[in-house]
Design a protein around this motif. Structure first.
Motif, PDB file in Angstrom:
ATOM      1  N   PHE A 681      18.812  -4.187  -6.447  1.00  0.00           N
ATOM      2  CA  PHE A 681      17.782  -4.614  -5.510  1.00  0.00           C
ATOM      3  C   PHE A 681      17.907  -6.106  -5.255  1.00  0.00           C
ATOM      4  CE2 PHE A 681      15.883  -0.761  -7.256  1.00  0.00           C
ATOM      5  CZ  PHE A 681      15.435  -0.133  -6.101  1.00  0.00           C
ATOM      6  N   ARG A 682      17.543  -6.494  -4.075  1.00  0.00           N
ATOM      7  CA  ARG A 682      17.513  -7.916  -3.768  1.00  0.00           C
ATOM      8  C   ARG A 682      16.272  -8.556  -4.394  1.00  0.00           C
ATOM      9  NH1 ARG A 682      19.241  -8.353   2.642  1.00  0.00           N
ATOM     10  NH2 ARG A 682      21.346  -7.459   2.396  1.00  0.00           N
ATOM     11  N   ASN A 683      16.252  -9.868  -4.455  1.00  0.00           N
ATOM     12  CA  ASN A 683      15.114 -10.578  -5.056  1.00  0.00           C
ATOM     13  C   ASN A 683      13.862 -10.428  -4.202  1.00  0.00           C
ATOM     14  OD1 ASN A 683      16.733 -11.420  -7.173  1.00  0.00           O
ATOM     15  ND2 ASN A 683      17.349 -13.326  -6.139  1.00  0.00           N
ATOM     16  N   ASN A 684      14.010 -10.355  -2.892  1.00  0.00           N
ATOM     17  CA  ASN A 684      12.846 -10.274  -2.005  1.00  0.00           C
ATOM     18  C   ASN A 684      12.576  -8.850  -1.566  1.00  0.00           C
ATOM     19  OD1 ASN A 684      15.168 -10.063  -0.541  1.00  0.00           O
ATOM     20  ND2 ASN A 684      14.442 -11.309   1.198  1.00  0.00           N
ATOM     21  N   ILE A 685      12.769  -7.884  -2.492  1.00  0.00           N
ATOM     22  CA  ILE A 685      12.592  -6.490  -2.136  1.00  0.00           C
ATOM     23  C   ILE A 685      11.170  -6.189  -1.712  1.00  0.00           C
ATOM     24  CG2 ILE A 685      12.216  -5.888  -4.553  1.00  0.00           C
ATOM     25  CD1 ILE A 685      13.869  -3.710  -1.848  1.00  0.00           C
ATOM     26  N   GLN A 686      10.182  -6.851  -2.384  1.00  0.00           N
ATOM     27  CA  GLN A 686       8.784  -6.593  -2.069  1.00  0.00           C
ATOM     28  C   GLN A 686       8.463  -7.044  -0.651  1.00  0.00           C
ATOM     29  OE1 GLN A 686       6.970  -5.097  -4.520  1.00  0.00           O
ATOM     30  NE2 GLN A 686       5.269  -4.739  -3.089  1.00  0.00           N
ATOM     31  N   GLN A 687       9.032  -8.148  -0.229  1.00  0.00           N
ATOM     32  CA  GLN A 687       8.757  -8.648   1.119  1.00  0.00           C
ATOM     33  C   GLN A 687       9.430  -7.762   2.172  1.00  0.00           C
ATOM     34  OE1 GLN A 687      10.053 -12.693   1.226  1.00  0.00           O
ATOM     35  NE2 GLN A 687       8.605 -13.385  -0.376  1.00  0.00           N
ATOM     36  N   LEU A 688      10.623  -7.247   1.849  1.00  0.00           N
ATOM     37  CA  LEU A 688      11.343  -6.425   2.826  1.00  0.00           C
ATOM     38  C   LEU A 688      10.657  -5.081   3.052  1.00  0.00           C
ATOM     39  CD1 LEU A 688      15.036  -7.103   1.717  1.00  0.00           C
ATOM     40  CD2 LEU A 688      13.853  -8.008   3.726  1.00  0.00           C
ATOM     41  N   LEU A 689      10.150  -4.470   1.958  1.00  0.00           N
ATOM     42  CA  LEU A 689       9.539  -3.149   2.080  1.00  0.00           C
ATOM     43  C   LEU A 689       8.061  -3.232   2.460  1.00  0.00           C
ATOM     44  CD1 LEU A 689      11.133  -1.321  -0.985  1.00  0.00           C
ATOM     45  CD2 LEU A 689      11.793  -1.183   1.416  1.00  0.00           C
ATOM     46  N   GLY A 690       7.397  -4.336   2.159  1.00  0.00           N
ATOM     47  CA  GLY A 690       5.993  -4.478   2.515  1.00  0.00           C
ATOM     48  C   GLY A 690       5.088  -3.626   1.634  1.00  0.00           C
ATOM     49  N   GLU A 691       3.872  -3.352   2.119  1.00  0.00           N
ATOM     50  CA  GLU A 691       2.883  -2.557   1.397  1.00  0.00           C
ATOM     51  C   GLU A 691       3.198  -1.075   1.626  1.00  0.00           C
ATOM     52  OE1 GLU A 691       0.234  -1.171  -0.950  1.00  0.00           O
ATOM     53  OE2 GLU A 691       0.497  -3.346  -0.774  1.00  0.00           O
ATOM     54  N   SER A 692       3.781  -0.403   0.600  1.00  0.00           N
ATOM     55  CA  SER A 692       4.195   0.990   0.759  1.00  0.00           C
ATOM     56  C   SER A 692       3.199   1.975   0.162  1.00  0.00           C
ATOM     57  CB  SER A 692       5.567   1.199   0.109  1.00  0.00           C
ATOM     58  OG  SER A 692       5.496   0.869  -1.270  1.00  0.00           O
ATOM     59  N   ARG A 693       2.281   1.521  -0.700  1.00  0.00           N
ATOM     60  CA  ARG A 693       1.369   2.449  -1.352  1.00  0.00           C
ATOM     61  C   ARG A 693       0.383   3.051  -0.364  1.00  0.00           C
ATOM     62  NH1 ARG A 693      -0.700   3.031  -6.740  1.00  0.00           N
ATOM     63  NH2 ARG A 693      -2.746   4.063  -6.687  1.00  0.00           N
ATOM     64  N   PHE A 694      -0.152   2.241   0.548  1.00  0.00           N
ATOM     65  CA  PHE A 694      -1.152   2.736   1.493  1.00  0.00           C
ATOM     66  C   PHE A 694      -0.567   3.856   2.361  1.00  0.00           C
ATOM     67  CE2 PHE A 694      -2.942   2.536   5.788  1.00  0.00           C
ATOM     68  CZ  PHE A 694      -4.262   2.861   5.526  1.00  0.00           C
ATOM     69  N   MET A 695       0.622   3.637   2.913  1.00  0.00           N
ATOM     70  CA  MET A 695       1.226   4.638   3.781  1.00  0.00           C
ATOM     71  C   MET A 695       1.582   5.889   2.998  1.00  0.00           C
ATOM     72  SD  MET A 695       2.002   5.507   6.784  1.00  0.00           S
ATOM     73  CE  MET A 695       1.757   3.935   7.598  1.00  0.00           C
ATOM     74  N   ALA A 696       2.103   5.735   1.761  1.00  0.00           N
ATOM     75  CA  ALA A 696       2.465   6.897   0.955  1.00  0.00           C
ATOM     76  C   ALA A 696       1.231   7.718   0.600  1.00  0.00           C
ATOM     77  CB  ALA A 696       3.193   6.446  -0.304  1.00  0.00           C
ATOM     78  N   THR A 697       0.085   7.033   0.296  1.00  0.00           N
ATOM     79  CA  THR A 697      -1.149   7.751  -0.021  1.00  0.00           C
ATOM     80  C   THR A 697      -1.660   8.524   1.192  1.00  0.00           C
ATOM     81  OG1 THR A 697      -1.715   6.005  -1.602  1.00  0.00           O
ATOM     82  CG2 THR A 697      -3.482   7.491  -0.916  1.00  0.00           C
ATOM     83  N   LYS A 698      -1.561   7.925   2.366  1.00  0.00           N
ATOM     84  CA  LYS A 698      -2.006   8.583   3.593  1.00  0.00           C
ATOM     85  C   LYS A 698      -1.171   9.841   3.859  1.00  0.00           C
ATOM     86  CE  LYS A 698      -2.841   7.638   8.476  1.00  0.00           C
ATOM     87  NZ  LYS A 698      -2.761   6.625   9.566  1.00  0.00           N
TER      88      LYS A 698
END
Length: 754
Positions: A681-698
């Motif tokens: 993984f790259r160091n800025n993986i969190q910034q590249l993927l963004g907030e994924s929990r909200f969409m996955a929960t929906k």
């Protein structure tokens, strides 16, 4: 109020109906008269034939102006009355002729005396070089001429008259003498008494039978007759046709229309292998059934009135001047139909098709006022398609007939007039030509390529017309695969590979030898050709100016149709190019065009001004073929397989270095021998993927609602996920901080797939 044209046509139709009424009145009086003048009846009956054509022409014009059902009823009513009166008159005349013949026979025949009857004249059989017709011609000519007790010098002219085409060319150099007749007859027999080619021709005709497209009594009967004719010929020369049942049934049944094939399969009551006799019995019964159905349908269409009402043999006569008016032929401007025009019939079939399309007539009946789709006339007697028999095209004529219907446009993006690619190599090189396309800015100028029409003899000795391109820059002669297959000569293998621009290659299909003949003189030469799938794109349509065209009589051109769109079948290279040139060269004033005389006729080349030109013009580029391409390919293969340490290793990027380090640290091999590796993984993986929990929960809640509506799917999905967890492919995450930068978490939505 009806238009004036319709009123005039109705008046003419009344005149034609009046003529039929007068003939009917004459025939009624004729039958009541004790002293009957059969000569007058025959003369009137001969005139009646042209009356139907006159009515059909007028009625067709009326139906073009008035499309109501009443006009169709008028046609049916006239046809019923016409054929009824004509049949009665013909029967009356035939019965009288039969009675006269019987009386003459009784008067002249005496016991013990042979009756001498003059038999009808039998025409001399003709043979054009087709092997399938040889047996019939040989037997008929032998009985009529060869075995007759007449001098051999008198038999020779009959032999010449009976031979046509290539067969006639075989003996045209022999003089008519007593001794040369047997020489000529033996030459013909030695050429065409070839059992192998005769059998091959008949068998190929069986495989080439067209598939029936729909239910038709005439088409099915013609289909049946083709098999019967060729199988009968094969049986006559001793082939074991009776042992081919399984193969013949498979070939013939695969070419039936869908409904007939269904009937054939339905007729089979068991699993035994059907014989050819069983199939022919079914096919004969099928023809009779379809014919009976078509007759019933025709009778149903004609029964437009109450059958209890007697049919009257009379029409209302319109008292108008009896002037027969017919449409003029669009070709010669005389009063007859186009299909009867001698000038039209003298044209070649592709030229007839072009002319019919130009004047916009129905291609089915060759009359104007309607389209072929709505034409009531029968179709082609040869293929049952919706076109006139006089417009029936063979496979080799279709490209010529529809050549100008659409131009083939291609672009390569080149802006120069010509491009040359010269490839230097130590190996033997063969320079070829290939056509490329360029888009010109100057519309109105084009460089002509020299083409000619020649005759190529096929394996049976039959001449086939082909279009050649004369190319002094080609070291070999080329031929298309389509023409090579049509000629029938064996295509031998070759390792030659054609190398083109940018290293693009094309392997030759093979090589073939053939004889090229001129259309206008006795020149011929034997050449060897490389066979390629395509050798040049379709040359465009060009209309040179009058200054160029008026220089030479078009009848002397090597390619009379050089101005239209055309396909190239052969390229003749420098091996033969300069041998084809003759003394004679004309340069039209004010142009850069050149007319060059060749053994094939005059050819046009150079830069010409054109009155009509497609914006995409063509030029040529040199290609080469290297014979030892196989060795080069093998050498390239081993070079690719060889691992060579480069002199200067390329420096990796920062990310590539991190990937290599990650691989060395995390890669391992488990007890089962499988390699395991952590995903980098790259160091800025969190910034590249963004907030994924909200969409996955929906997405998870949406999936739950969908599963509640389908209990069976939900049960399978839950079972699968539990199995996935039990196998250790996934574990429950115990981390609660979803925004941790040290241990970032990514949530992926999941859904079942059926």
């Amino acid at each position: 109020m009806a238009p004036p044209e319709l009123t005039e046509c109705i008046r003419k139709r009344g005149v034609a109906k009046g003529k039929l009424t007068r003939f009917g009145s004459f025939f009624d009086t004729f039958q009541r008269n004790a002293r009957r003048n059969y000569t007058e009846l025959k003369l009137r009956l001969d005139k009646l034939e042209s009356l139907f054509d006159e009515f059909d022409l007028i009625q067709t014009e009326i139906e073009g102006l008035d499309e109501s059902d009443s006009q169709q009823e008028e046609r049916i009513k006239f046809e019923n009355e016409f054929f009824s009166i004509q049949a009665a008159a013909v029967n009356e005349l035939s019965s009288q002729e039969l009675q006269s013949s019987d009386q003459s026979f009784s008067r002249n025949h005496r016991p013990g005396v042979e009756a001498h009857m003059k038999l009808p004249r039998i025409n001399l059989p003709e043979f054009d070089g087709e092997y399938e017709n040889w047996q019939c011609y040989r037997d008929t000519f032998s009985v009529m001429i060869h075995n007759a007790r007449i001098p051999a010098v008198e038999k020779f002219p009959y032999l010449r008259l009976s031979l046509k085409g290539l067969a006639a060319q075989l003996i045209e150099s022999l003089e008519v003498t007593e001794g040369n007749y047997l020489v000529a007859w033996n030459l013909v027999q030695e050429r065409f008494e070839n059992k192998r080619l005769i059998v091959q021709t008949h068998v190929s005709k069986l495989f080439a039978v067209n598939k029936l497209k729909n239910e038709s009594a005439s088409a099915t009967r013609s289909f049946f007759d083709i098999f019967s004719r060729h199988l009968g010929a094969l049986k006559a020369i001793g082939e074991p046709v009776d042992e081919w049942s399984t193969l013949l049934v498979h070939i013939a049944s695969s070419k039936l229309d869908d409904k007939s094939l269904m009937e054939w399969e339905t007729s089979r009551k068991d699993t035994s292998v059907p014989t050819w006799n069983e199939f022919t019995t079914f096919l004969n019964h099928r023809c009779q059934t379809l014919a009976a159905i078509e007759v019933s349908k025709a009778q149903g269409r004609n029964m437009w009135q109450d059958p209890s009402i007697p049919v009257r043999r009379s029409f209302t006569t319109v008292h108008q001047p009896s002037i027969m008016s017919q449409s003029k032929c669009p070709m010669c401007k005389l009063v007859h139909a186009l299909y009867q025009c001698p000038k039209f019939l003298a044209l070649r079939t592709p030229e007839r098709v072009k002319f019919a399309r130009t004047i916009n007539v129905c291609v089915n009946c060759l009359r104007g006022g309607h389209r072929a789709s709505s034409c009531r006339s029968a179709g082609c007697s040869k293929c049952n398609q919706r076109h006139n028999s006089k417009l029936h095209l063979e496979d080799d004529e279709r490209a010529e007939a529809f050549a100008n219907s659409a131009l083939i446009d291609e672009e390569t993006g080149n802006s120069s007039d010509t491009q040359e690619s010269i490839v230097d190599s130590e190996e033997s090189q063969v320079a070829l030509k290939a056509q490329i396309m360029e888009k010109r800015k100057t519309v109105g100028e084009v460089t002509m390529l020299s083409t000619a029409l020649v005759i190529i003899s096929d394996v049976r000795g039959k001449g086939i017309m082909a279009r050649v391109l004369l190319d002094s820059g080609s070291q070999v002669n080329l031929m298309t695969t389509r023409l090579a297959i049509k000629l029938g000569y064996p295509i031998t293998e070759t390792a030659t590979t054609v190398i083109g621009v940018s290293g693009m290659s094309c392997k030759a299909v093979g090589q073939v030898s053939a004889t090229v003949k001129s259309r206008i003189n006795a020149y011929s030469t034997d050449l060897r050709f490389l066979v390629l799938q395509n050798i040049a794109n379709t040359l465009q349509s060009v209309q040179p100016t009058n200054e160029v065209m008026n220089t030479i009589n078009l009848g002397e051109c090597a390619d009379p149709d050089f101005r239209s769109t055309k396909k190239i079948d052969i390229i003749l290279g420098s091996e033969i190019f300069y041998e084809l040139l003759c003394i004679g060269q004309i340069k039209p004033a004010g142009t850069r065009a050149i007319w060059q005389k060749t053994v094939f006729g005059w050819v046009l080349s150079g830069r010409v001004q054109s009155d009509h030109i497609n914006p995409h013009t063509s030029c040529m580029t040199t290609m080469v073929s290297i014979d030892n391409s196989i060795q080069n390919e093998v050498q390239k293969f081993w070079e690719l397989e060889e691992v060579v340490e480069p002199k200067e290793r390329r420096k990796n990027s920062i990310e590539e270095c991190k990937c290599e380090t990650h691989f060395l640290k995390t890669s391992s091999r488990d007890a089962d021998g499988r390699f395991t590796l952590k995903l980098p993984f790259r160091n800025n993986i969190q910034q590249l993927l963004g907030e994924s929990r909200f969409m996955a929960t929906k997405r998870f809640h949406q999936m739950e609602r969908k599963l509640n509506e389908n209990p069976e799917l939900k049960l399978e999905y839950v079972r699968f996920m539990r199995e996935y967890q039990n196998l250790g492919h996934m574990t429950l995450s115990t981390k609660t901080n979803t925004h941790s930068t040290e241990h970032p978490q990514v949530f992926l939505p999941h859904h079942p797939i059926i």
